[in-house]
Design a protein around this motif. Sequence first.
Motif, PDB file in Angstrom:
ATOM      1  N   ASP A  98       0.829  -1.206   0.000  1.00 25.57           N
ATOM      2  CA  ASP A  98       0.000   0.000   0.000  1.00 25.57           C
ATOM      3  C   ASP A  98       0.868   1.263   0.000  1.00 25.57           C
ATOM      4  OD1 ASP A  98      -2.684   1.247   0.222  1.00 25.57           O
ATOM      5  OD2 ASP A  98      -1.837   1.988   2.112  1.00 25.57           O
ATOM      6  N   ALA A  99       1.940   1.262   0.797  1.00 20.24           N
ATOM      7  CA  ALA A  99       2.835   2.422   0.835  1.00 20.24           C
ATOM      8  C   ALA A  99       3.495   2.631  -0.520  1.00 20.24           C
ATOM      9  CB  ALA A  99       3.885   2.236   1.922  1.00 20.24           C
ATOM     10  N   SER A 100       3.891   1.559  -1.183  1.00 20.45           N
ATOM     11  CA  SER A 100       4.513   1.667  -2.499  1.00 20.45           C
ATOM     12  C   SER A 100       3.540   2.242  -3.525  1.00 20.45           C
ATOM     13  CB  SER A 100       5.007   0.292  -2.947  1.00 20.45           C
ATOM     14  OG  SER A 100       5.516   0.350  -4.246  1.00 20.45           O
ATOM     15  N   GLU A 101       2.301   1.756  -3.511  1.00 18.35           N
ATOM     16  CA  GLU A 101       1.293   2.271  -4.447  1.00 18.35           C
ATOM     17  C   GLU A 101       0.969   3.739  -4.167  1.00 18.35           C
ATOM     18  OE1 GLU A 101      -2.027  -0.372  -4.145  1.00 18.35           O
ATOM     19  OE2 GLU A 101      -1.001  -1.990  -5.199  1.00 18.35           O
ATOM     20  N   THR A 102       0.904   4.115  -2.904  1.00 15.26           N
ATOM     21  CA  THR A 102       0.617   5.503  -2.546  1.00 15.26           C
ATOM     22  C   THR A 102       1.740   6.425  -3.001  1.00 15.26           C
ATOM     23  OG1 THR A 102      -0.655   4.778  -0.635  1.00 15.26           O
ATOM     24  CG2 THR A 102       0.111   7.054  -0.615  1.00 15.26           C
ATOM     25  N   LEU A 103       2.993   6.007  -2.759  1.00 13.42           N
ATOM     26  CA  LEU A 103       4.119   6.821  -3.197  1.00 13.42           C
ATOM     27  C   LEU A 103       4.190   6.904  -4.723  1.00 13.42           C
ATOM     28  CD1 LEU A 103       6.791   5.638  -0.618  1.00 13.42           C
ATOM     29  CD2 LEU A 103       5.791   7.921  -0.786  1.00 13.42           C
ATOM     30  N   LEU A 127      10.252  -4.461   0.370  1.00 10.73           N
ATOM     31  CA  LEU A 127       9.255  -5.458  -0.023  1.00 10.73           C
ATOM     32  C   LEU A 127       9.914  -6.635  -0.717  1.00 10.73           C
ATOM     33  CD1 LEU A 127       6.238  -6.001   0.065  1.00 10.73           C
ATOM     34  CD2 LEU A 127       6.022  -4.802  -2.100  1.00 10.73           C
ATOM     35  N   ASP A 128      10.887  -6.364  -1.596  1.00  8.27           N
ATOM     36  CA  ASP A 128      11.605  -7.452  -2.270  1.00  8.27           C
ATOM     37  C   ASP A 128      12.412  -8.289  -1.277  1.00  8.27           C
ATOM     38  OD1 ASP A 128      10.596  -6.736  -4.714  1.00  8.27           O
ATOM     39  OD2 ASP A 128      12.368  -5.589  -5.313  1.00  8.27           O
ATOM     40  N   ASN A 129      12.986  -7.632  -0.264  1.00  2.00           N
ATOM     41  CA  ASN A 129      13.758  -8.385   0.737  1.00  2.00           C
ATOM     42  C   ASN A 129      12.837  -9.189   1.657  1.00  2.00           C
ATOM     43  OD1 ASN A 129      16.099  -7.263  -0.256  1.00  2.00           O
ATOM     44  ND2 ASN A 129      16.228  -5.685   1.312  1.00  2.00           N
ATOM     45  N   LEU A 130      11.650  -8.667   1.894  1.00  5.75           N
ATOM     46  CA  LEU A 130      10.716  -9.348   2.784  1.00  5.75           C
ATOM     47  C   LEU A 130      10.104 -10.561   2.117  1.00  5.75           C
ATOM     48  CD1 LEU A 130       9.276  -9.186   5.561  1.00  5.75           C
ATOM     49  CD2 LEU A 130       7.481  -7.880   4.411  1.00  5.75           C
ATOM     50  N   VAL A 131       9.662 -10.392   0.862  1.00  7.98           N
ATOM     51  CA  VAL A 131       9.031 -11.467   0.117  1.00  7.98           C
ATOM     52  C   VAL A 131       9.818 -11.659  -1.172  1.00  7.98           C
ATOM     53  CG1 VAL A 131       6.890 -12.284  -0.932  1.00  7.98           C
ATOM     54  CG2 VAL A 131       6.802 -10.808   1.047  1.00  7.98           C
ATOM     55  N   GLU A 147       9.656   5.567  -2.695  1.00  5.52           N
ATOM     56  CA  GLU A 147       8.981   4.425  -3.312  1.00  5.52           C
ATOM     57  C   GLU A 147       9.983   3.308  -3.610  1.00  5.52           C
ATOM     58  OE1 GLU A 147       6.348   3.371  -7.314  1.00  5.52           O
ATOM     59  OE2 GLU A 147       7.276   5.341  -7.096  1.00  5.52           O
ATOM     60  N   LEU A 148      11.163   3.680  -4.112  1.00  3.63           N
ATOM     61  CA  LEU A 148      12.193   2.670  -4.392  1.00  3.63           C
ATOM     62  C   LEU A 148      12.652   1.973  -3.107  1.00  3.63           C
ATOM     63  CD1 LEU A 148      14.371   4.537  -7.047  1.00  3.63           C
ATOM     64  CD2 LEU A 148      12.896   2.548  -7.428  1.00  3.63           C
ATOM     65  N   ALA A 149      12.783   2.731  -2.027  1.00  4.83           N
ATOM     66  CA  ALA A 149      13.194   2.128  -0.754  1.00  4.83           C
ATOM     67  C   ALA A 149      12.143   1.155  -0.244  1.00  4.83           C
ATOM     68  CB  ALA A 149      13.453   3.229   0.278  1.00  4.83           C
ATOM     69  N   VAL A 150      10.878   1.533  -0.343  1.00  2.23           N
ATOM     70  CA  VAL A 150       9.803   0.638   0.103  1.00  2.23           C
ATOM     71  C   VAL A 150       9.776  -0.618  -0.767  1.00  2.23           C
ATOM     72  CG1 VAL A 150       7.289   0.412   0.265  1.00  2.23           C
ATOM     73  CG2 VAL A 150       8.412   2.450   1.153  1.00  2.23           C
TER      74      VAL A 150
END
Length: 127
Positions: free
Chosen positions: A75-80, A120-124, A113-116
């Motif tokens: 959601d944070a990525s889409e918002t950014l 996300l890539d590291n988490l999943v 957005e890139l940081a989030v």
Amino acid sequence: MLKVTPNPPVTEPASITDPTSPYECPDSKKFNEAAERALDYYLGPPTARIMAAPYCPNRLYMTNPKSSNESLLVDASETLGSANVMLNDFAALLEGTHRKTLLGIAQIVMLGELAVNQVLDNLVPTE
């Protein structure tokens, strides 16, 4: 049996006869005690006040506490990403220093957005 030392003299309370006592009369002692209680309440440790009224958070902008980290990051990525697009569209309408300022803000949003997305890539990990 004879007593060697005499009885001590009978004195009045220290608040009346003691010249160093901060109390001029018994009422001033009560006033001082009340003032001390008030100072302890307002300036003392906050534990007594916290326990008196339980904390109730404002739920107007609260996310669901049961949300997973993955869904919150998505959601944070889409918002950014949406904010970045809106800033770039608005910057296209401006000229000069205002345009440069808005493009700078858009770049900062894009970096967020890139940081989030990296988190996300590291988490999943994608397969």
